[in-house]
Design an enzyme around this catalytic site. Structure first.
Site, mmCIF file in Angstrom:
data_model
loop_
_atom_site.group_PDB
_atom_site.id
_atom_site.type_symbol
_atom_site.label_atom_id
_atom_site.label_comp_id
_atom_site.label_asym_id
_atom_site.label_seq_id
_atom_site.Cartn_x
_atom_site.Cartn_y
_atom_site.Cartn_z
ATOM 1 N N ASP A 227 -46.293 -33.893 -13.132
ATOM 2 C CA ASP A 227 -45.249 -33.481 -13.731
ATOM 3 C C ASP A 227 -45.131 -33.735 -15.237
ATOM 4 O O ASP A 227 -45.687 -34.997 -15.522
ATOM 5 C CB ASP A 227 -44.103 -33.893 -13.021
ATOM 6 C CG ASP A 227 -42.749 -32.758 -13.492
ATOM 7 O OD1 ASP A 227 -41.780 -32.764 -12.614
ATOM 8 O OD2 ASP A 227 -42.761 -32.007 -14.365
HETATM 9 C C1 GLC Z 1 -40.366 -30.298 -15.577
HETATM 10 C C2 GLC Z 1 -40.198 -29.886 -14.351
HETATM 11 C C3 GLC Z 1 -41.396 -28.971 -13.485
HETATM 12 C C4 GLC Z 1 -41.772 -28.250 -14.525
HETATM 13 C C5 GLC Z 1 -42.473 -28.880 -15.842
HETATM 14 C C6 GLC Z 1 -43.083 -28.147 -16.780
HETATM 15 O O1 GLC Z 1 -39.941 -31.431 -16.260
HETATM 16 O O2 GLC Z 1 -39.799 -30.908 -13.385
HETATM 17 O O3 GLC Z 1 -40.830 -28.595 -12.400
HETATM 18 O O4 GLC Z 1 -43.013 -27.259 -14.000
HETATM 19 O O5 GLC Z 1 -41.650 -29.910 -16.281
HETATM 20 O O6 GLC Z 1 -41.758 -27.591 -17.405
#
Ligand code: GLC
Length: 739
Positions: free
Chosen positions: A266
């Site tokens: 993430d």
């Molecule tokens: C965010 C989210 C994730 C998302 C990623 C990119 O913090 O937790 O679900 O796909 O970052 O935006």
């Protein structure tokens, strides 16, 4: 003579070799070759620098390919409900493109509420086509974290409280996405069931609960859905960040489940080079660091799996075995996506996708209450409809965090109702309350000016005035994906509706008996006025075609058939996580003390009557169930058993019914829920029509996870197959024995 022939043969052989040699494509480029051969061939051609470059982001949403070998960069995109508008190379800010306005599909809780696997496939196919057309290789979704508390800000991106329902609905979504040559990236693995302290909270949960509740949807996504990638979550488990967690990413994901795809962190979820090397992470994204502290630029070379990794290899502190493993996973992802020559071309912003979204919305809307058949609204007898509430006009395809979209268009509930009723019925509107007048989300400017200087009392007075003169009042309220109201990064602070909506609704009940409350949310809310409101509809964040879908249900063009994918507790104290004292935890620790007893499992155990049950949803027609029968009275563990029940549409119009099978273990050596969902079937019936529904299960449906054996175990003894129209509306049951 003979010599000439020999020379001729050698020449011929040489030429053919040469032609063959020229024509013989490098194995990795030859898609007639087995995947593993192509991977090993590509790997053998790459330098260490090229391999390391593949393992971390090069921009906000892309990671490097190998330009020298013609292996393309890898582009990812949010999110589970639609394709995020383009952002700048290095920042979250909008890139200001004019060709990236997407179709916004309903929130995944709405898809789950449809209990229709065909809708999940349609959803995946449609959003996959949008991603493909936008040349995105990895869709950062679907999310399948289990609904542990109604306060979790991101429940709207997930599929509810039950592992079986989530497991069955996530698989077709992934298949649909990936048939476009776009990878699904199932998230957030694992135990990301709150937003509070999401980057730092360590989740304490026993193995049985982990395997029975929090892993099944991910396991199904990987083993049945064949997801090509998976996203690690921010939180910690057993003291390690889930983006580089040996227990989840190596022991379970690789060793137990046989996952061959790529593990993506993430954004900002990586915090340790050595763990990232050895604990199963493949690609690092979103680390906002200059290597020393939170920096102002992304400084990709300073990522944990960038220069620091290269330096450790250069100094001989680590080998390249793990690096090769990472690159193998990433190359496999590439051959499925960027280097897949057979992938279709996709399509974007189409009416076809909008109608797909509308169909999913119509199948997901849940009729919670309908006393005296207030609904559907009979327009022939209705001169004036008062629509009240900010959610009747507020754009909902924006907000909520990373899943926020720039939709091509969005039909609001008010617009949908006006369009549907046409000239024959007057529609008047009153704001009722002011919630979130903001107009910009992740840089997407809605263009709506929701500012309103009036006081709450003035707004209330105006709403009551229009309600007085109307034949029907449709209140459209709920939450709105702004902070604390179903939003990433911040959990809700209360089960109650915000902005004093309860007072407004209560006032409206005194003024008009034909009051319909539409709750737009993806979380349960308290309804202190529930006995006074004749009709209640659970409308989700319904996407681009929201207003049309809602109007179709309210006016009866569509017979609602959705059922709740999570329980509505009467009060927060009725929620297991809250009562067991551990929602969101403290000092970076949270313990899932309720164990496997969450949602309806908790309500059954504690004899708590929910406001509305898991699996509850009404129809404009009625259904009658016959007696369930089993084809065997007893089975051995290798047997299958089939339960059969007739369902009749005893009402005046066609309708769909979701028949649910729960299994109850009447005697077990360990505490087990009273019952657990182990089957469902959505059937469409014309008025007067009867259909036979059957469920065939094997011993896996009778099993619990035995942590001593580290295996699923079905204990001999008495069981019951329970057929319900919801988890509390039990229609019929039959006993059987496992020998
Ligand atoms: C965010 C989210 C994730 C998302 C990623 C990119 O913090 O937790 O679900 O796909 O970052 O935006």
């Amino acid at each position: 003579m003979f010599r000439n022939i020999k020379v001729g043969i050698i020449l011929l052989f040489g030429i053919s070799l040469n032609i063959f040699g020229q024509n013989q494509r490098a194995v990795y480029l030859d898609d007639s070759k087995p995947m593993n051969e192509r991977i090993e061939d590509a790997l053998s051609r790459m330098t260490v620098q090229e391999k390391v470059a593949m393992c971390h982001a090069q921009s906000k949403f892309s990671s490097a390919g190998v330009p020298r070998l013609g292996i393309p960069d890898l582009w990812t995109t949010d999110g589970p409900h639609g394709i995020r508008p383009e952002v700048l190379w290095d920042e979250w800010s909008q890139a200001g493109w004019t060709n990236d306005s997407c179709i916004a599909f309903p929130a995944l809780t709405c898809l789950a509420a449809s209990w229709n696997k065909d809708m999940a496939l349609l959803y995946g196919k449609s959003i996959g086509e949008e991603a493909r057309y936008r040349n995105k290789n990895v869709l950062l979704g679907p999310g399948v974290n289990i609904y542990r508390s109604p306060l979790n800000g991101r429940n709207f991106e997930y599929m509810g409280e039950d592992p079986y329902l989530s497991s069955k609905m996530v698989v077709p979504y992934i298949k649909g996405v990936q048939e476009n040559g776009v990878a699904a990236c199932v998230k957030h693995f694992a135990l990301n069931n709150q937003e509070t302290d999401r980057n730092g909270v360590n989740v304490n949960v026993d193995d049985r609960t982990l395997y029975e509740i929090y892993l099944p949807a991910f396991k199904a996504a990987i083993q049945e859905g064949d997801a090509w990638s998976i996203m690690g979550s921010y939180n910690l488990y057993k003291g390690q960040h889930c983006c580089h967690n040996q227990y989840l990413l190596k022991d379970i994901l690789r060793d137990e489940w046989g996952f061959k795809g790529a593990v993506i962190a993430d954004w900002g979820g990586v915090s340790n080079t050595r763990e990232a090397i050895f604990n199963g992470l493949d690609i690092e994204f979103g680390t906002w660091t200059d290597g020393l502290k939170k920096g102002t630029s992304n400084a990709y070379e300073n990522y944990y799996l960038a220069k620091p990794y290269l330096d450790m290899i250069g100094k001989g502190e680590v080998g390249t075995k793990e690096l090769d493993e990472k690159v193998r996973h990433i190359l496999r992802l590439a051959f499925h996506t960027t280097m897949n020559k057979n992938k279709p071309f996709g399509s974007f912003g189409t009416q076809e996708h909008a109608l797909a979204g509308r169909q999913i919305a119509e199948e997901g809307i849940v009729l919670l209450k309908n006393t005296n058949n207030v609904l559907p609204i009979d327009l022939k007898k209705t001169k004036r409809i008062a629509v009240i509430g900010e959610n009747a006009i507020k754009m909902m395809t924006v907000g909520g965090g990373s899943s926020s979209l720039k939709a091509k268009y969005e039909i609001s509930p008010l617009d949908g109702i006006k369009k549907r009723v046409g000239a024959q019925t007057e529609v008047v509107y009153a704001r009722g309350y002011v919630g979130d007048p903001g107009g910009s989300y992740n840089g997407v400017v809605t263009g709506q000016d929701l500012s309103d200087k009036r006081s709450a009392d003035e707004l209330l007075a105006e709403a009551c005035a229009v309600a007085k003169t109307a034949d029907y009042v449709i209140f459209v309220g709920g939450l709105n994906k702004s902070d604390y109201q179903d939003c990433e990064g911040v959990d809700r602070v209360s089960l109650n509706l915000p902005y004093n909506q309860d007072k407004l609704i209560s006032e409206l009940t005194k003024i008009n008996k034909k009051l319909v409350v539409v709750n737009i949310s993806s979380n349960a809310v308290a309804m202190p006025w529930v006995t006074k409101v004749p009709a209640i509809v659970q409308g989700w964040y319904l996407g681009t075609e929201s207003g049309n879908a809602l109007a179709a249900v309210l006016m009866g063009d569509v017979n609602p058939s959705g059922k709740l994918p999570f329980s509505f507790p009467v009060k927060l104290e009725d929620n297991a996580a809250y009562t067991m004292g551990e929602f969101s935890g403290k000092n970076h620790q949270v313990s899932y003390n309720e164990g496997i007893f969450l949602g309806y499992r908790w309500h059954d155990k504690q004899n708590i009557k929910p406001l509305f049950s898991f699996g509850h949803g009404l129809s404009y027609t009625t259904f009658e169930y016959g007696k369930v029968t089993a084809d065997k009275k007893e089975i051995i563990s290798s047997d299958k058993i089939t339960f059969t029940v007739n369902v009749k549409n005893t009402g005046k119009r066609e309708g769909s019914e979701i028949v649910q099978l729960y299994i109850s273990d009447l005697q077990s050596s360990v505490p087990r829920p009273v019952k657990e969902l182990k089957g469902f079937d959505k059937i469409s019936l014309n008025s007067g029509e009867t259909k036979t529904v059957s469920f065939t299960v094997d011993s896996s449906a009778l099993s619990f996870f035995d942590t001593g054996k580290h295996a699923w175990v079905a204990e001999p003894g008495d069981f019951e197959a329970i057929i319900g129209a919801s988890s509390t509306d039990i229609k019929t049951k039959t006993g059987f024995k496992l020998k």
